[in-house]
Motif scaffolding. Structure first.
Motif, mmCIF file in Angstrom:
data_model
loop_
_atom_site.group_PDB
_atom_site.id
_atom_site.type_symbol
_atom_site.label_atom_id
_atom_site.label_comp_id
_atom_site.label_asym_id
_atom_site.label_seq_id
_atom_site.Cartn_x
_atom_site.Cartn_y
_atom_site.Cartn_z
ATOM 1 N N GLY A 17 0.800 -1.220 0.000
ATOM 2 C CA GLY A 17 0.000 0.000 0.000
ATOM 3 C C GLY A 17 0.831 1.266 0.000
ATOM 4 N N GLY A 18 0.173 2.388 0.315
ATOM 5 C CA GLY A 18 0.827 3.686 0.223
ATOM 6 C C GLY A 18 1.938 3.869 1.239
ATOM 7 N N ILE A 19 1.594 3.859 2.538
ATOM 8 C CA ILE A 19 2.623 4.042 3.558
ATOM 9 C C ILE A 19 3.527 2.811 3.617
ATOM 10 C CG2 ILE A 19 3.010 4.314 6.055
ATOM 11 C CD1 ILE A 19 0.424 6.010 6.143
ATOM 12 N N ASP A 38 1.401 -8.713 2.250
ATOM 13 C CA ASP A 38 0.154 -8.035 1.872
ATOM 14 C C ASP A 38 -0.804 -9.089 1.342
ATOM 15 O OD1 ASP A 38 -0.262 -4.707 1.171
ATOM 16 O OD2 ASP A 38 -1.799 -6.131 0.485
ATOM 17 N N ARG A 39 -2.084 -8.862 1.543
ATOM 18 C CA ARG A 39 -3.042 -9.827 0.970
ATOM 19 C C ARG A 39 -3.218 -9.586 -0.521
ATOM 20 N NH1 ARG A 39 -8.695 -7.305 3.262
ATOM 21 N NH2 ARG A 39 -8.394 -5.336 2.213
ATOM 22 N N ASP A 65 -3.328 -13.015 4.495
ATOM 23 C CA ASP A 65 -4.235 -12.159 5.262
ATOM 24 C C ASP A 65 -3.712 -12.055 6.690
ATOM 25 O OD1 ASP A 65 -6.287 -11.100 6.772
ATOM 26 O OD2 ASP A 65 -7.843 -12.450 5.992
ATOM 27 N N VAL A 66 -3.290 -10.872 7.102
ATOM 28 C CA VAL A 66 -2.703 -10.708 8.443
ATOM 29 C C VAL A 66 -3.732 -10.888 9.555
ATOM 30 C CG1 VAL A 66 -0.741 -9.250 7.805
ATOM 31 C CG2 VAL A 66 -2.951 -8.186 8.336
ATOM 32 N N ASN A 92 1.788 -2.644 9.807
ATOM 33 C CA ASN A 92 1.281 -1.444 9.128
ATOM 34 C C ASN A 92 -0.029 -1.674 8.370
ATOM 35 O OD1 ASN A 92 1.684 1.249 7.528
ATOM 36 N ND2 ASN A 92 1.587 -0.363 5.973
ATOM 37 N N TYR A 157 -12.656 2.609 13.012
ATOM 38 C CA TYR A 157 -11.234 2.905 12.776
ATOM 39 C C TYR A 157 -10.594 3.474 14.042
ATOM 40 C CZ TYR A 157 -7.110 4.731 10.359
ATOM 41 O OH TYR A 157 -5.826 4.994 9.957
ATOM 42 N N LYS A 161 -7.578 1.862 16.322
ATOM 43 C CA LYS A 161 -6.269 2.517 16.416
ATOM 44 C C LYS A 161 -5.937 2.874 17.869
ATOM 45 C CE LYS A 161 -4.990 2.195 12.157
ATOM 46 N NZ LYS A 161 -3.801 1.405 11.759
ATOM 47 N N GLY A 188 -1.280 11.924 11.175
ATOM 48 C CA GLY A 188 -2.501 12.559 10.697
ATOM 49 C C GLY A 188 -2.750 12.063 9.280
ATOM 50 N N VAL A 190 -2.428 11.254 5.478
ATOM 51 C CA VAL A 190 -1.279 11.038 4.601
ATOM 52 C C VAL A 190 -1.832 10.663 3.227
ATOM 53 C CG1 VAL A 190 0.790 9.637 4.236
ATOM 54 C CG2 VAL A 190 0.059 10.183 6.576
ATOM 55 N N THR A 192 -2.438 8.695 0.468
ATOM 56 C CA THR A 192 -2.319 7.293 0.029
ATOM 57 C C THR A 192 -3.663 6.862 -0.568
ATOM 58 O OG1 THR A 192 -3.215 6.291 2.038
ATOM 59 C CG2 THR A 192 -0.859 6.816 2.062
ATOM 60 N N VAL A 195 -6.661 7.387 1.803
ATOM 61 C CA VAL A 195 -7.227 8.740 1.874
ATOM 62 C C VAL A 195 -7.924 9.093 0.557
ATOM 63 C CG1 VAL A 195 -6.533 11.184 1.913
ATOM 64 C CG2 VAL A 195 -5.768 9.634 3.716
HETATM 65 P P1 NAD Z 1 -3.390 1.653 1.900
HETATM 66 O O1 NAD Z 1 -4.808 1.268 1.697
HETATM 67 O O2 NAD Z 1 -2.660 2.373 0.827
HETATM 68 O O3 NAD Z 1 -2.526 0.379 2.312
HETATM 69 C C1 NAD Z 1 -2.999 -0.618 3.173
HETATM 70 C C2 NAD Z 1 -2.403 -1.942 2.721
HETATM 71 O O4 NAD Z 1 -2.804 -2.960 3.659
HETATM 72 C C3 NAD Z 1 -2.927 -2.373 1.339
HETATM 73 O O5 NAD Z 1 -1.846 -2.722 0.502
HETATM 74 C C4 NAD Z 1 -3.808 -3.571 1.651
HETATM 75 O O6 NAD Z 1 -3.838 -4.548 0.612
HETATM 76 C C5 NAD Z 1 -3.159 -4.109 2.919
HETATM 77 N N1 NAD Z 1 -4.101 -4.930 3.683
HETATM 78 C C6 NAD Z 1 -5.358 -4.610 4.047
HETATM 79 N N2 NAD Z 1 -5.926 -5.638 4.690
HETATM 80 C C7 NAD Z 1 -5.001 -6.626 4.754
HETATM 81 C C8 NAD Z 1 -4.999 -7.939 5.295
HETATM 82 N N3 NAD Z 1 -6.085 -8.452 5.896
HETATM 83 N N4 NAD Z 1 -3.867 -8.681 5.182
HETATM 84 C C9 NAD Z 1 -2.778 -8.182 4.561
HETATM 85 N N5 NAD Z 1 -2.730 -6.950 4.013
HETATM 86 C C10 NAD Z 1 -3.830 -6.180 4.116
HETATM 87 O O7 NAD Z 1 -3.416 2.524 3.236
HETATM 88 P P2 NAD Z 1 -2.291 3.429 3.926
HETATM 89 O O8 NAD Z 1 -2.842 4.782 4.007
HETATM 90 O O9 NAD Z 1 -0.956 3.184 3.329
HETATM 91 O O10 NAD Z 1 -2.350 2.829 5.409
HETATM 92 C C11 NAD Z 1 -1.272 2.116 6.000
HETATM 93 C C12 NAD Z 1 -1.446 2.199 7.509
HETATM 94 O O11 NAD Z 1 -1.368 3.566 7.901
HETATM 95 C C13 NAD Z 1 -2.797 1.699 7.994
HETATM 96 O O12 NAD Z 1 -2.641 0.995 9.212
HETATM 97 C C14 NAD Z 1 -3.560 2.978 8.234
HETATM 98 O O13 NAD Z 1 -4.594 2.823 9.157
HETATM 99 C C15 NAD Z 1 -2.460 3.871 8.734
HETATM 100 N N6 NAD Z 1 -2.726 5.302 8.652
HETATM 101 C C16 NAD Z 1 -2.990 5.884 7.454
HETATM 102 C C17 NAD Z 1 -3.240 7.249 7.401
HETATM 103 C C18 NAD Z 1 -3.544 7.948 6.120
HETATM 104 O O14 NAD Z 1 -3.995 9.096 6.170
HETATM 105 N N7 NAD Z 1 -3.299 7.355 4.972
HETATM 106 C C19 NAD Z 1 -3.220 8.005 8.580
HETATM 107 C C20 NAD Z 1 -2.940 7.372 9.786
HETATM 108 C C21 NAD Z 1 -2.695 6.014 9.805
#
Ligand code: NAD
Length: 253
Positions: A17-19, A38-39, A65-66, A92, A157, A161, A188, A190, A192, A195
């Motif tokens: 994913g993004g982060i 990643d799933r 699947d985590v 993550n 959510y 968290k 906060g 981000v 991705t 969002v």
């Molecule tokens: P994203 O949707 O881009 O990435 C999430 C990744 O997790 C995806 O690649 C998805 O396939 C994977 N995933 C989801 N369910 C899964 C599972 N059951 N098993 C394995 N992989 C799984 O989202 P992101 O914004 O990169 O979020 C990453 C983390 O950062 C998350 O925990 C999110 O809650 C946290 N976060 C994000 C933000 C934001 O604004 N983007 C802010 C605070 C916290």
């Protein structure tokens, strides 16, 4: 870039994913072997290919699947069989089921807990024995600012968290004597796919979100990855049980 993770094995969930993608890129850029969990197998493969193309560090993929304890345990067994160690675990992976309580289904609630909370239980239970046996290790969890200060309309959510924050503090206390450090980052908003999905739903734009942040914009994945790499590194030997916020000074309205 430094070589803080040369020869280290770093397991990152949600690394397609993004982060998570930025986290994998960052650790690899400092010499690590990154296990991309990643799933979404296609996203995970793309993240591995990007690391290989960058030509620093290395990567492999575990698609599972985590939220599934047996799958998580098998993946960790395979990683240990292949590499003999796990130095860093970054929990993550996450999902964001939006809505107030009456907007959510029981499936939304259960999925939120499975992916955002149960995954930490499964992954840490599988990885910790290896870190303890090795004399230490580092775990970093991706929490959220909203786990500390809930934003409206995101109860599933926010509650999950908040559980990530408490899990981090508990694990840190219990395993400090074993020299396993456990910290979390609480971003906060981000930029991705998570969002972007929210924006598509609400009709707002990135510029709308940027305007709400005193710093002038929402965060970038690589900015969160840099904090996580610091927390996992030997530069933070006395940091454990810390929840590090990165918000551009935005208060939750
Ligand atoms: P994203 O949707 O881009 O990435 C999430 C990744 O997790 C995806 O690649 C998805 O396939 C994977 N995933 C989801 N369910 C899964 C599972 N059951 N098993 C394995 N992989 C799984 O989202 P992101 O914004 O990169 O979020 C990453 C983390 O950062 C998350 O925990 C999110 O809650 C946290 N976060 C994000 C933000 C934001 O604004 N983007 C802010 C605070 C916290």
């Amino acid at each position: 870039m430094t070589d803080r993770f040369e020869g280290k094995v770093v397991v990152v969930t949600g690394a397609g994913g993004g982060i998570g993608g930025a986290i994998g890129d960052r650790f690899a850029s400092e010499g690590a072997h990154v296990v991309i969990c990643d799933r979404d197998a296609a996203a995970a493969d793309a993240a591995r290919d990007r690391i290989e193309a960058a030509g620093r560090g290395s990567a492999s993929v575990e698609a599972f699947d985590v939220g599934d304890g047996a799958d998580a345990a098998s993946a960790v067994d395979r990683i240990i069989a292949a590499h003999g160690r796990i130095d860093v675990l970054v929990n993550n992976a996450g999902v964001n089921r939006r809505g107030a309580l009456l907007d959510l289904s029981e499936d939304d609630w259960r999925l939120s807990f499975a992916v955002n909370v149960d995954s930490l239980f499964h992954m840490c239970r599988a990885v910790l024995p290896h870190m303890v046996e090795a004399g230490g290790g580092a775990i970093v969890n991706t929490a959220s600012q909203w786990g500390l200060h809930p934003a409206p309309g995101h109860i599933a959510y926010n509650v999950t968290k908040a559980a990530v924050v408490s899990f981090t503090e508990n694990l840190a206390r219990d395993y400090a004597p074993s020299r396993v450090r456990v910290n979390a980052v609480a971003p906060g908003e981000v930029l991705t796919p998570m969002v972007e999905a929210g924006l598509a739903r609400s009709g707002r734009t990135v510029a709308d979100l940027d305007a709400l942040v005193p710093f002038g914009r929402i965060g970038r994945p690589e900015e969160i990855a840099a904090i996580i790499a610091f927390l996992a590194s030997d530069e933070a030997p006395y940091m454990t049980g810390s929840i590090v916020e990165a918000t551009g000074a935005q208060a939750v309205a």
